[in-house]
Design an enzyme around this catalytic site. Structure first.
Site, short mmCIF file in Angstrom:
data_model
loop_
_atom_site.label_atom_id
_atom_site.label_comp_id
_atom_site.label_asym_id
_atom_site.label_seq_id
_atom_site.Cartn_x
_atom_site.Cartn_y
_atom_site.Cartn_z
N GLU A 30 0.88 -1.17 0.00
CA GLU A 30 0.00 0.00 0.00
C GLU A 30 0.92 1.22 0.00
O GLU A 30 1.65 1.45 0.97
CB GLU A 30 -0.86 -0.02 1.25
CG GLU A 30 -2.04 0.89 1.16
CD GLU A 30 -2.47 1.32 2.52
OE1 GLU A 30 -2.43 2.54 2.76
OE2 GLU A 30 -2.81 0.46 3.33
N CYS A 43 -3.00 7.91 4.50
CA CYS A 43 -2.81 7.33 3.17
C CYS A 43 -4.02 7.59 2.28
O CYS A 43 -3.89 7.59 1.06
CB CYS A 43 -2.50 5.85 3.28
SG CYS A 43 -3.71 4.95 4.26
P1 NDP Z 1 9.10 4.48 3.99
O1 NDP Z 1 8.70 3.82 2.73
O2 NDP Z 1 10.42 5.10 4.08
O3 NDP Z 1 9.00 3.46 5.19
C1 NDP Z 1 7.91 2.60 5.37
C2 NDP Z 1 8.32 1.42 6.22
O4 NDP Z 1 9.34 0.70 5.53
C3 NDP Z 1 8.96 1.84 7.55
O5 NDP Z 1 8.62 0.91 8.54
C4 NDP Z 1 10.45 1.77 7.24
O6 NDP Z 1 11.23 1.57 8.37
C5 NDP Z 1 10.47 0.54 6.36
N1 NDP Z 1 11.67 0.42 5.55
C6 NDP Z 1 12.33 1.40 4.90
N2 NDP Z 1 13.38 0.87 4.24
C7 NDP Z 1 13.38 -0.45 4.49
C8 NDP Z 1 14.21 -1.54 4.12
N3 NDP Z 1 15.26 -1.36 3.32
N4 NDP Z 1 13.92 -2.78 4.57
C9 NDP Z 1 12.85 -2.98 5.37
N5 NDP Z 1 12.03 -1.99 5.76
C10 NDP Z 1 12.28 -0.75 5.33
O7 NDP Z 1 7.98 5.46 4.31
P2 NDP Z 1 7.87 6.51 5.47
O8 NDP Z 1 7.12 5.87 6.59
O9 NDP Z 1 9.14 7.17 5.84
O10 NDP Z 1 7.02 7.56 4.69
C11 NDP Z 1 7.58 8.19 3.56
C12 NDP Z 1 6.52 8.57 2.61
O11 NDP Z 1 5.72 7.45 2.26
C13 NDP Z 1 5.55 9.56 3.14
O12 NDP Z 1 6.06 10.82 3.16
C14 NDP Z 1 4.41 9.34 2.20
O13 NDP Z 1 4.62 10.03 1.02
C15 NDP Z 1 4.44 7.88 1.94
N6 NDP Z 1 3.47 7.15 2.75
C16 NDP Z 1 2.41 6.64 2.14
C17 NDP Z 1 1.47 5.97 2.85
C18 NDP Z 1 0.33 5.36 2.16
O14 NDP Z 1 -0.26 4.44 2.69
N7 NDP Z 1 -0.06 5.80 1.01
C19 NDP Z 1 1.53 5.83 4.30
C20 NDP Z 1 2.71 6.43 4.86
C21 NDP Z 1 3.65 7.02 4.08
P3 NDP Z 1 12.06 2.79 9.02
O15 NDP Z 1 11.07 3.75 9.52
O16 NDP Z 1 12.81 2.12 10.12
O17 NDP Z 1 12.90 3.33 7.94
#
Ligand code: NDP
Length: 690
Positions: free
Chosen positions: A255, A294
């Site tokens: 998602e 989201c």
């Molecule tokens: P990220 O995609 O950076 O992170 C999402 C999850 O993935 C976090 O738990 C993160 O952990 C984890 N993650 C990141 N890199 C890895 C990896 N290499 N291996 C395993 N897990 C990983 O999203 P953010 O939460 O930082 O949000 C960034 C942007 O995403 C927002 O600004 C928004 O634009 C979008 N977003 C969209 C959503 C939706 O449902 N449409 C919901 C939330 C965000 P960690 O935090 O430890 O890096």
């Protein structure tokens, strides 16, 4: 400094090193640190599979559902603790309610969902399929819990809901979870997991928590695991293309960034009730959770002649938003989750400004109550305007994860549909209209590109759950850019954690496996009438074959008199030429009623408490006077019923104190030639012995 703990392999463990510093989103002060350094990720998954899965898969759906309910009730009692922690994320009380009580609500909803499943660890999927003329070879699809773990990698915006909306489903399906919340708000997830573990309600291994980096976790997943991801498209794609995920064909539910939209129908004018509904809905979507949802509306489409009016009205509505420290009662919008997020939002607004202008709000300044605008991750709500949504590509590309949305004009409904689709797949889209023809055209035209569509008007607005609320019984997910995944959705969601297997065999074998009687299976004959058996004494397949009863023309006339049903087919003086019948035909309901007269045994008080209704009833052959009807009556399915918990004496209803279950019976109505004239599934409420 204190570090968050990881709950793995049945223990609370602190990772090595200093890890990542986590900040209070409002004050900018350090809250705690998160580290997973030194954790053995392969053993976490192994523990989940070998301990958690082994316990959970043996429970029946009903046992799992009751476990969810107990957990939901336990967490509700602790909720104030979670609210106190949630303020650090910048969330207001109302925002936290969505996260905390919305999350717990998912546990309750999935607990109730157990009633849609049998009291078994597995279930059937769809209808039985006959595969032979003789009726002795058939198939059914079965769903069995996968043998792995559900790995949930969550976003930072809903640290509680994000965990519980997913775990509720995998637990009901019978598989354990490993939750990896986004680091920046993981302290709130940790607070909830501490309580979940302390409750002792879940079996060992049902839940593990990783606060901090996921390390090499995904390199150890296997085909029996399921990975879900919520977050940015770029991370999602990176994880989705992990070698183990591809190599082992691990289901990956994604998602990601979603350019959700709202359309103001062109039947609406500033004087119609739907106008206010539209303004309120958009304001809510921009400001709730400071736009970090989201599902939040990022694109607003209005009829071109209303662009000016709508822009002004939305600006006025947004101006009422009080921003600041969420602990202050006057504050309606808190901060973003971190200063990094604030920078990202500002950068994304800059990108959007390449083809739009700010019509409300400011990029550089924000007035806040009870907080320091520089230290906290505050931003002003921002309304952008773009006059040509077809030329503006960036507005359909960039998800600005904050209180930001862009208003654009459209000429006619086809344009509105086309614009909504330019987001290339979203989680949710709304249309505000009182015109049901327009609603139909929009839903059918735009449905391919959105996971959920809300049609909002005066009739439903008061009770509407709103554009931005995913609901446990509805699918949540969207095509294309939204990730192409699907979560929740009631029974549908549970299936994501189960393996579907087509099972072929004889009806008797399929009856034994599914614990649901299949037509043509061998019945179990006994000298005890099944109505004399208590719930736990009944076997699936217990069967009686009744005496015959001859139907006379007088019976049919009498039933017509009694019921008042004088349809032409039930009369003797009808000219039947050109009709479906040869002569006076018995009422189907009469045949059903006389069936009950044949199979019911209960003139004395017994285990059967009452007739609960009919699930299905088909009349398959006309029954004429002279026909001799008999019934094959078989115990088809048993569904346990929990005692209703009544807190106040005045709420007590007769029977609440009885232990009972629902029994489904297959009623095969046959005539003297042995052919079916009707078939029904009836339900009775049956007492338990103990
Ligand atoms: P990220 O995609 O950076 O992170 C999402 C999850 O993935 C976090 O738990 C993160 O952990 C984890 N993650 C990141 N890199 C890895 C990896 N290499 N291996 C395993 N897990 C990983 O999203 P953010 O939460 O930082 O949000 C960034 C942007 O995403 C927002 O600004 C928004 O634009 C979008 N977003 C969209 C959503 C939706 O449902 N449409 C919901 C939330 C965000 P960690 O935090 O430890 O890096």
């Amino acid at each position: 400094m204190k570090k968050l703990e990881n709950y793995i392999t049945g223990k609370w463990i602190t990772g090595d090193g200093n890890g990542q510093e986590l900040y209070d989103a409002v004050t900018g002060e350090t809250v705690t640190r998160a580290t997973t350094k030194g954790l053995d990720f392969a053993s976490i998954l192994k523990y989940g599979r070998e301990v958690g899965n082994t316990f959970l898969r043996k429970f029946t759906f009903h046992e799992r559902g009751r476990m969810l309910k107990a957990l939901a009730m336990y967490l509700m009692e602790k909720k104030e603790k979670f609210y106190a922690v949630s303020y650090h994320t910048g969330a207001t009380k109302a925002d936290s309610w969505i996260d905390i009580e919305g999350g717990i609500g998912n546990l309750f909803a999935n607990a109730s969902l157990r009633r849609k499943f049998p009291d078994l660890p597995y279930c059937t999927d769809g209808d039985p399929i006959g595969l032979s003329k003789g009726g002795n070879f058939m198939a059914h699809h079965l769903l069995v819990p996968k043998e792995g773990v559900a790995v949930h990698i969550n976003a930072y915006n809903f640290p509680v809901w994000g965990m519980l909306e997913k775990c509720a489903v995998n637990w009901l399906a019978g598989i354990p979870a490993v939750v990896k919340p986004a680091s920046i708000t993981s302290y709130l997830t940790e607070a909830v997991v501490k309580e979940i573990i302390a409750s002792g309600i879940l079996p060992d291994g049902a839940l593990q928590l990783i606060c901090g980096s996921a390390g090499d976790l995904l390199n150890h997943v296997t085909s029996q695991d399921v990975v879900t991801f919520t977050g940015s498209k770029s991370t999602g794609l990176l994880l989705k293309s992990n070698k183990a995920i591809l190599g082992e064909s691990v289901p990956f539910n994604m998602e990601a960034d979603s350019l959700n939209s709202i359309v103001l129908g062109n039947d609406v004018t500033p004087s119609s009730p739907e106008w206010e509904i539209f303004i309120k809905e958009v304001r809510k979507e921009i400001t709730v959770k400071a736009g970090q949802k989201c599902t939040a509306v990022r694109r607003i489409f209005v009829p071109e002649h209303l662009l000016e009016d709508a822009t002004i009205a939305l600006g006025k509505a947004l101006a009422q938003t009080t921003i600041g420290n969420p602990l202050n009662d006057k504050v309606r919008m808190g901060s973003l989750a971190s200063l990094t997020q604030r920078d990202e939002v500002r950068q994304n607004i800059q990108k959007l400004l390449a083809s739009s202008e700010i019509v409300y709000g400011s990029l550089d300044s924000v007035e806040v109550i009870d907080a320091d605008a520089k230290k906290g991750a505050f931003v002003s709500p921002i309304l952008l305007r773009s006059d040509d949504g077809f030329k503006n590509e960036v507005v359909h590309e960039v998800e600005c994860f904050g209180p930001v949305s862009t208003i654009m004009p459209y000429k006619d409904l086809n344009e509105a549909i086309a614009l909504s689709k330019k987001g290339k797949g979203s989680l949710c889209c709304s249309i505000i209209t009182a015109d049901n023809k327009m609603a139909t055209d929009f839903v059918v035209g735009a449905g391919t590109h959105h996971g959920r569509i809300l049609v909002l008007n005066q009739e439903c607005a008061k009770e509407s759950t709103g554009h931005g609320s995913p609901l446990p019984m509805l699918v949540h997910g969207g095509p294309g850019r939204a990730g192409g995944g699907e979560e929740m959705g009631g029974v549908r969601g549970v299936k994501h954690y189960m393996q579907r297997v087509a099972v072929q065999g004889s009806p008797t074998t399929i009856t034994a496996i599914t614990q649901s009687y299949q037509p043509n299976a061998k019945g179990i004959q006994s000298h005890v009438h099944p109505f004399k058996k208590y719930f736990e004494e009944l076997n699936i397949g217990d069967q009686i074959i009744t005496q015959k009863r001859k139907i006379t023309s007088e019976d049919i006339d009498a039933f017509a008199e009694l019921s008042g049903d004088h349809f032409y087919a039930h009369k003797t003086d009808t000219n039947f030429e050109g009709t479906m019948f040869e002569q006076q035909v018995a009422h189907g309901y009469f045949v059903m009623s006389l069936s009950a007269g044949l199979f019911v045994d209960g003139s004395e008080l017994g285990p059967v408490l009452l007739n609960y209704g009919i699930d299905e009833l088909r009349f398959t052959k006309p029954v004429y006077a002279g026909a001799e009807i008999y019934i094959r009556f078989t115990c088809k399915e048993k569904l346990p019923q929990d005692k209703r918990i009544v807190e106040k004496q005045e709420d007590f209803k007769r029977g609440d104190d009885l232990d009972k279950g629902i029994v489904k019976w297959l009623v095969e109505m046959l005539d003297e030639s042995g052919e079916h004239v009707g078939i029904a599934t009836i339900l009775t409420m049956v007492k338990r012995k103990k």
